[in-house]
Design a protein around this motif. Structure first.
Motif, PDB file in Angstrom:
ATOM      1  N   ARG A   1       4.347   7.151 -10.738  1.00 14.64           N
ATOM      2  CA  ARG A   1       5.188   6.004 -10.375  1.00 14.64           C
ATOM      3  C   ARG A   1       4.591   5.169  -9.266  1.00 14.64           C
ATOM      4  O   ARG A   1       4.555   3.956  -9.328  1.00 14.64           O
ATOM      5  N   ASN A   2       4.162   5.860  -8.203  1.00 16.21           N
ATOM      6  CA  ASN A   2       3.729   5.136  -7.011  1.00 16.21           C
ATOM      7  C   ASN A   2       2.394   4.434  -7.222  1.00 16.21           C
ATOM      8  O   ASN A   2       2.181   3.352  -6.665  1.00 16.21           O
ATOM      9  N   PHE A   3       1.492   5.002  -8.032  1.00 17.53           N
ATOM     10  CA  PHE A   3       0.248   4.276  -8.349  1.00 17.53           C
ATOM     11  C   PHE A   3       0.605   2.985  -9.080  1.00 17.53           C
ATOM     12  O   PHE A   3       0.017   1.938  -8.826  1.00 17.53           O
TER      13      PHE A   3
ATOM     14  N   SER B   1       0.880  -1.171   0.000  1.00 19.26           N
ATOM     15  CA  SER B   1       0.000   0.000   0.000  1.00 19.26           C
ATOM     16  C   SER B   1       0.913   1.216   0.000  1.00 19.26           C
ATOM     17  O   SER B   1       2.136   1.072   0.108  1.00 19.26           O
ATOM     18  N   CYS B   2       0.324   2.398  -0.090  1.00 20.22           N
ATOM     19  CA  CYS B   2       1.139   3.617  -0.020  1.00 20.22           C
ATOM     20  C   CYS B   2       1.866   3.658   1.332  1.00 20.22           C
ATOM     21  O   CYS B   2       2.998   4.134   1.425  1.00 20.22           O
ATOM     22  N   ALA B   3       1.180   3.130   2.378  1.00 19.75           N
ATOM     23  CA  ALA B   3       1.758   3.158   3.725  1.00 19.75           C
ATOM     24  C   ALA B   3       2.987   2.259   3.849  1.00 19.75           C
ATOM     25  O   ALA B   3       3.785   2.447   4.765  1.00 19.75           O
ATOM     26  N   SER B   4       3.154   1.300   2.935  1.00 14.54           N
ATOM     27  CA  SER B   4       4.319   0.410   3.014  1.00 14.54           C
ATOM     28  C   SER B   4       5.607   1.209   2.983  1.00 14.54           C
ATOM     29  O   SER B   4       6.571   0.880   3.672  1.00 14.54           O
ATOM     30  N   CYS B   5       5.680   2.243   2.177  1.00 14.82           N
ATOM     31  CA  CYS B   5       6.888   3.069   2.091  1.00 14.82           C
ATOM     32  C   CYS B   5       6.755   4.363   2.887  1.00 14.82           C
ATOM     33  O   CYS B   5       7.729   4.860   3.423  1.00 14.82           O
ATOM     34  N   HIS B   6       5.526   4.916   2.937  1.00 14.58           N
ATOM     35  CA  HIS B   6       5.350   6.233   3.574  1.00 14.58           C
ATOM     36  C   HIS B   6       4.863   6.115   5.016  1.00 14.58           C
ATOM     37  O   HIS B   6       4.646   7.141   5.647  1.00 14.58           O
ATOM     38  N   THR B   7       4.697   4.910   5.515  1.00 11.09           N
ATOM     39  CA  THR B   7       4.233   4.576   6.872  1.00 11.09           C
ATOM     40  C   THR B   7       2.761   4.980   7.110  1.00 11.09           C
ATOM     41  O   THR B   7       2.174   5.716   6.326  1.00 11.09           O
TER      42      THR B   7
HETATM   43  C1  HEC Z   1       7.941   1.558  -3.089  1.00  8.96           C
HETATM   44  C2  HEC Z   1       7.845   2.680  -2.184  1.00  8.96           C
HETATM   45  C3  HEC Z   1       6.711   3.667  -2.343  1.00  8.96           C
HETATM   46  C4  HEC Z   1       5.362   3.399  -2.369  1.00  8.96           C
HETATM   47  C5  HEC Z   1       4.670   2.051  -2.246  1.00  8.96           C
HETATM   48  C6  HEC Z   1       4.706   4.675  -2.510  1.00  8.96           C
HETATM   49  N1  HEC Z   1       5.626   5.697  -2.578  1.00  8.96           N
HETATM   50 FE1  HEC Z   1       5.255   7.684  -2.785  1.00  8.96          FE
HETATM   51  N2  HEC Z   1       7.239   8.088  -2.871  1.00  8.96           N
HETATM   52  C7  HEC Z   1       8.241   7.142  -2.799  1.00  8.96           C
HETATM   53  C8  HEC Z   1       9.530   7.768  -3.053  1.00  8.96           C
HETATM   54  C9  HEC Z   1      10.882   7.059  -3.080  1.00  8.96           C
HETATM   55  C10 HEC Z   1       9.272   9.148  -3.275  1.00  8.96           C
HETATM   56  C11 HEC Z   1      10.282  10.234  -3.659  1.00  8.96           C
HETATM   57  C12 HEC Z   1      11.221  10.596  -2.588  1.00  8.96           C
HETATM   58  C13 HEC Z   1      10.715  11.720  -1.746  1.00  8.96           C
HETATM   59  O1  HEC Z   1       9.951  12.565  -2.232  1.00  8.96           O
HETATM   60  O2  HEC Z   1      11.080  11.770  -0.559  1.00  8.96           O
HETATM   61  C14 HEC Z   1       7.821   9.313  -3.137  1.00  8.96           C
HETATM   62  C15 HEC Z   1       7.166  10.527  -3.246  1.00  8.96           C
HETATM   63  C16 HEC Z   1       5.801  10.667  -3.247  1.00  8.96           C
HETATM   64  C17 HEC Z   1       5.113  11.921  -3.476  1.00  8.96           C
HETATM   65  C18 HEC Z   1       5.763  13.286  -3.710  1.00  8.96           C
HETATM   66  C19 HEC Z   1       5.287  14.324  -2.703  1.00  8.96           C
HETATM   67  C20 HEC Z   1       6.005  15.636  -2.745  1.00  8.96           C
HETATM   68  O3  HEC Z   1       5.351  16.663  -2.876  1.00  8.96           O
HETATM   69  O4  HEC Z   1       7.241  15.650  -2.592  1.00  8.96           O
HETATM   70  C21 HEC Z   1       3.774  11.637  -3.462  1.00  8.96           C
HETATM   71  C22 HEC Z   1       2.616  12.593  -3.709  1.00  8.96           C
HETATM   72  C23 HEC Z   1       3.625  10.219  -3.194  1.00  8.96           C
HETATM   73  N3  HEC Z   1       4.875   9.667  -3.051  1.00  8.96           N
HETATM   74  C24 HEC Z   1       2.404   9.566  -3.077  1.00  8.96           C
HETATM   75  C25 HEC Z   1       2.257   8.186  -2.953  1.00  8.96           C
HETATM   76  C26 HEC Z   1       0.977   7.497  -3.025  1.00  8.96           C
HETATM   77  C27 HEC Z   1      -0.367   8.156  -3.188  1.00  8.96           C
HETATM   78  C28 HEC Z   1       1.230   6.168  -2.894  1.00  8.96           C
HETATM   79  C29 HEC Z   1       0.261   5.010  -3.008  1.00  8.96           C
HETATM   80  C30 HEC Z   1      -0.526   4.933  -4.244  1.00  8.96           C
HETATM   81  C31 HEC Z   1       2.679   6.036  -2.738  1.00  8.96           C
HETATM   82  N4  HEC Z   1       3.259   7.281  -2.783  1.00  8.96           N
HETATM   83  C32 HEC Z   1       3.334   4.826  -2.582  1.00  8.96           C
HETATM   84  C33 HEC Z   1       8.077   5.802  -2.542  1.00  8.96           C
HETATM   85  C34 HEC Z   1       6.867   5.118  -2.481  1.00  8.96           C
END
Ligand code: HEC
Length: 135
Positions: free
Chosen positions: A110-112, A64-70
Motif C-alpha cells: 500500500r505505502n509504496f 515520502s515515507c517520512a510524511s506519515c512516519h516522520t
Molecule cells: C499516507 C501515509 C503513509 C505513508 C506515506 C507511508 N505509510 Fe507506512 N503505514 C501507514 C499506516 C496508516 C500504517 C498502518 C498503521 C500502523 O501500522 O500503525 C503503516 C504501516 C507501515 C508498515 C507496517 C509495519 C509493521 O510491522 O507494523 C510498514 C513496514 C510501513 N508502513 C512502511 C512504509 C514505507 C516503506 C513507506 C514509504 C514507501 C511508508 N510506509 C509510507 C501510513 C503511511
C-alpha cells in the motif's frame, strides 16, 4: 481431488502465516538476485534514500515515507490523508513492528503505491526494511 485442493490450501495458508521476518527477507534477497544478478545484499543506505526521497504520490501530493512516519522513526506519526495517529515504526520503541510478516507485506504494498505509485521491487523492499529495522 477436492481433498487434495483443500490440503494444499491449508498447507499454503500455514506456510504463509508461519513465515518469519528473516525468512521473508531471505526470500526477498533470492528474488532480488534473480532480477539483478549483480545484487550483493540489502543496503541501509539505499533504504534510507527510499524512505526519505519525495515523489509525486497519492492524490498528486509530494510525499515520502517520512510524511506519515516522520523523520525520526521513534516518534509517532500521522496519516497525512486521514489525520489518524500512527505508532512509531522503530522496533527499539515499538517491539510489535516487523514481526507480523503479513502486516508488513500488506503495508509495504500500500505505502509504496502511496509514495511511488507502483509496488516496490524485492530489492527496494529489502533495503527499506533493513533501514527501518535498524532505526
Ligand atoms: C499516507 C501515509 C503513509 C505513508 C506515506 C507511508 N505509510 Fe507506512 N503505514 C501507514 C499506516 C496508516 C500504517 C498502518 C498503521 C500502523 O501500522 O500503525 C503503516 C504501516 C507501515 C508498515 C507496517 C509495519 C509493521 O510491522 O507494523 C510498514 C513496514 C510501513 N508502513 C512502511 C512504509 C514505507 C516503506 C513507506 C514509504 C514507501 C511508508 N510506509 C509510507 C501510513 C503511511
Amino acid at each position: 481431488m477436492k481433498k487434495i485442493v483443500i490440503a494444499i490450501t491449508i498447507l499454503t495458508g500455514v506456510f504463509a502465516y508461519g513465515e518469519t521476518m528473516d525468512e521473508y527477507l531471505q526470500r526477498l534477497a533470492a528474488q532480488a538476485k534473480k532480477e539483478n544478478p549483480s545484487f550483493g545484499g540489502f543496503s541501509v543506505e539505499r533504504g534510507r534514500e527510499i524512505y526519505f526521497s519525495k515523489h509525486i504520490g497519492k492524490r498528486g501530493k509530494e510525499v515520502s515515507c517520512a510524511s506519515c512516519h516522520t523523520e525520526d522513526l521513534r516518534q509517532s506519526g500521522e496519516n497525512i490523508f486521514t489525520g489518524k495517529k500512527i505508532k512509531p515504526l522503530s522496533p527499539s520503541v515499538n517491539p510489535k513492528r516487523f514481526v507480523n510478516v503479513k502486516k508488513v507485506k500488506k503495508w509495504l504494498r500500500r505505502n509504496f503505491k502511496d509514495v511511488y505509485k507502483r509496488e516496490g521491487t524485492a530489492q527496494e523492499k529489502g533495503d527499506v526494511l533493513l533501514f527501518m529495522r535498524s532505526n
